[in-house]
Design an enzyme around this catalytic site. Structure first.
Site, PDB file in Angstrom:
ATOM      1  N   ASP A 177      -6.058  -0.909  -5.792  1.00 33.13           N
ATOM      2  CA  ASP A 177      -6.535   0.563  -6.066  1.00 33.13           C
ATOM      3  C   ASP A 177      -7.222   1.100  -4.864  1.00 33.13           C
ATOM      4  OD1 ASP A 177      -6.845   2.641  -7.579  1.00 33.13           O
ATOM      5  OD2 ASP A 177      -8.549   1.829  -8.382  1.00 33.13           O
ATOM      6  N   TRP A 225      -7.717   6.435   0.106  1.00 36.09           N
ATOM      7  CA  TRP A 225      -8.039   6.103   1.487  1.00 36.09           C
ATOM      8  C   TRP A 225      -7.075   7.272   2.363  1.00 36.09           C
ATOM      9  CZ3 TRP A 225      -4.556   4.974   5.360  1.00 36.09           C
ATOM     10  CH2 TRP A 225      -5.119   4.315   6.514  1.00 36.09           C
ATOM     11  N   ARG A 281      -0.206  10.559   0.502  1.00 39.56           N
ATOM     12  CA  ARG A 281      -0.535   9.156  -0.475  1.00 39.56           C
ATOM     13  C   ARG A 281       0.603   8.473  -0.070  1.00 39.56           C
ATOM     14  NH1 ARG A 281      -3.319   9.793  -5.014  1.00 39.56           N
ATOM     15  NH2 ARG A 281      -2.168   8.313  -5.991  1.00 39.56           N
ATOM     16  N   HIS A 283      -0.142   4.316   0.697  1.00 39.42           N
ATOM     17  CA  HIS A 283       0.711   3.104   0.007  1.00 39.42           C
ATOM     18  C   HIS A 283       1.253   2.301   1.185  1.00 39.42           C
ATOM     19  CE1 HIS A 283      -0.098   4.837  -4.008  1.00 39.42           C
ATOM     20  NE2 HIS A 283       0.932   5.689  -3.776  1.00 39.42           N
ATOM     21  N   LEU A 343       1.745 -21.118  -2.123  1.00 43.42           N
ATOM     22  CA  LEU A 343       1.250 -19.924  -2.747  1.00 43.42           C
ATOM     23  C   LEU A 343       2.075 -19.562  -3.821  1.00 43.42           C
ATOM     24  CD1 LEU A 343      -1.252 -17.790  -3.224  1.00 43.42           C
ATOM     25  CD2 LEU A 343       0.169 -16.660  -1.399  1.00 43.42           C
ATOM     26  N   LEU A 391       0.503 -18.341 -29.802  1.00 38.46           N
ATOM     27  CA  LEU A 391       0.837 -17.436 -28.660  1.00 38.46           C
ATOM     28  C   LEU A 391       0.372 -17.996 -27.572  1.00 38.46           C
ATOM     29  CD1 LEU A 391       0.201 -13.704 -29.361  1.00 38.46           C
ATOM     30  CD2 LEU A 391       2.272 -14.898 -28.421  1.00 38.46           C
TER      31      LEU A 391
HETATM   32  C1  FPP Z   1      -3.029   2.326  -6.741  1.00 44.23           C
HETATM   33  O1  FPP Z   1      -3.591   3.297  -5.598  1.00 44.23           O
HETATM   34  C2  FPP Z   1      -1.884   1.641  -6.028  1.00 44.23           C
HETATM   35  C3  FPP Z   1      -0.753   1.730  -6.799  1.00 44.23           C
HETATM   36  C4  FPP Z   1      -0.264   2.431  -7.971  1.00 44.23           C
HETATM   37  C5  FPP Z   1       0.374   0.946  -5.971  1.00 44.23           C
HETATM   38  C6  FPP Z   1       0.369  -0.281  -5.148  1.00 44.23           C
HETATM   39  C7  FPP Z   1       1.530  -0.564  -4.323  1.00 44.23           C
HETATM   40  C8  FPP Z   1       1.200  -0.995  -3.177  1.00 44.23           C
HETATM   41  C9  FPP Z   1       0.122  -1.332  -2.289  1.00 44.23           C
HETATM   42  C10 FPP Z   1       2.398  -0.979  -2.248  1.00 44.23           C
HETATM   43  C11 FPP Z   1       4.043  -1.447  -2.981  1.00 44.23           C
HETATM   44  C12 FPP Z   1       3.822  -2.726  -3.354  1.00 44.23           C
HETATM   45  C13 FPP Z   1       4.634  -3.723  -3.040  1.00 44.23           C
HETATM   46  C14 FPP Z   1       4.692  -5.117  -3.839  1.00 44.23           C
HETATM   47  C15 FPP Z   1       5.129  -3.753  -1.750  1.00 44.23           C
HETATM   48  P1  FPP Z   1      -3.724   4.680  -6.155  1.00 44.23           P
HETATM   49  O2  FPP Z   1      -2.212   5.498  -5.708  1.00 44.23           O
HETATM   50  O3  FPP Z   1      -3.998   4.943  -7.663  1.00 44.23           O
HETATM   51  O4  FPP Z   1      -4.948   5.061  -5.324  1.00 44.23           O
HETATM   52  P2  FPP Z   1      -6.038   6.287  -5.693  1.00 44.23           P
HETATM   53  O5  FPP Z   1      -6.682   5.780  -7.168  1.00 44.23           O
HETATM   54  O6  FPP Z   1      -6.792   6.484  -4.706  1.00 44.23           O
HETATM   55  O7  FPP Z   1      -5.303   7.563  -6.156  1.00 44.23           O
END
Ligand code: FPP
Length: 222
Positions: free
Chosen positions: A26, A31, A39, A43, A137, A171
């Site tokens: 998150d 960030w 954004r 990511h 892993l 389950l």
């Molecule tokens: C949450 O941050 C993060 C996500 C919704 C996506 C996480 C994905 C990645 C780190 C990269 C893609 C994954 C792979 C497997 C390659 P947010 O966007 O909610 O951030 P915020 O809360 O600060 O807005």
């Protein structure tokens, strides 16, 4: 304040660390905003953090690392951001799969496949197939995943199996279910800054917890 959550589900006989670490990656957007970036850039940095943490998990002897990479609720984000996230998943598998395989990582993907673009499904299948016999892993990628959806699907599938006389057991479930008696560590850090030191300090915090699993503390019980 809490951005990355690390539920550690159960012990595996060692006193020093968890068997399973699950991470909500998150804070990518916040960030990026704090640095005047987009954004999408947040990511992208999140993927770098993911690479670091997979390596660290391996080094720390963690058996299962589950990462929340796209939730069933993330479909409500703008199409461009969804496209960015899917693009990152494609690139992650194309660029990193060979290395993960070389390092003995077994990739498993949980979440709803139906409705995903065919090339994404093919990549997810390829990652699972290529690494299926690996034993270091277990990297569990939660993609298009939601706990409620998963529990509902499992219940439906079980109901069918019971109705067809193929099963009479109870389950078994996944994260929301497993989160019962898990230890949650909330890390005051955006995901792109997460690294081995952060993972280690979460594990140290975990190891200090007294785990009672609904019972009494060892000293009280004896
Ligand atoms: C949450 O941050 C993060 C996500 C919704 C996506 C996480 C994905 C990645 C780190 C990269 C893609 C994954 C792979 C497997 C390659 P947010 O966007 O909610 O951030 P915020 O809360 O600060 O807005």
């Amino acid at each position: 304040m809490s951005n990355a959550a690390v539920p550690a589900t159960q012990d595996h006989g060692r006193s020093d660390g968890p068997l399973h670490v699950a991470i909500i990656m998150d804070g990518n957007g916040r960030w990026a905003a704090a640095r005047g970036l987009t954004r999408a850039q947040g990511h992208r940095r999140g993927v770098e953090a993911l690479r670091r943490v997979v390596r660290a998990a391996h080094e720390l002897g963690i058996h299962y690392l589950t990462i929340f990479s796209f939730s069933s609720e993330n479909w409500s984000r703008p199409a461009s951001e969804i496209g960015d996230l899917f693009g990152l998943l494609r690139r992650f598998i194309r660029n990193d799969l060979a290395t993960l395989h070389r390092d003995g990582v077994r990739v498993r993907v949980i979440g709803e496949r139906e409705g995903l673009e065919p090339d994404i499904c093919a990549l997810l299948n390829e990652a699972e197939e290529l690494t299926r016999n690996n034993t270091s892993l277990n990297l569990v990628v939660a993609f298009n995943y939601g706990s409620r959806q998963e529990i509902a699907h499992a219940a439906r599938r079980l109901a069918c199996e019971v109705a067809e006389g193929r099963r009479d057991q109870r389950l078994s479930n996944f994260l929301l279910w497993q989160a019962a008696y898990s230890e949650l560590v909330f890390v005051p850090m955006h995901w792109p800054d997460f690294d081995k030191a952060a993972l280690e300090s979460a594990i140290v915090e975990y190891s200090r917890r007294e785990r009672r699993f609904g019972g009494l503390a060892a000293k009280t019980a004896s």
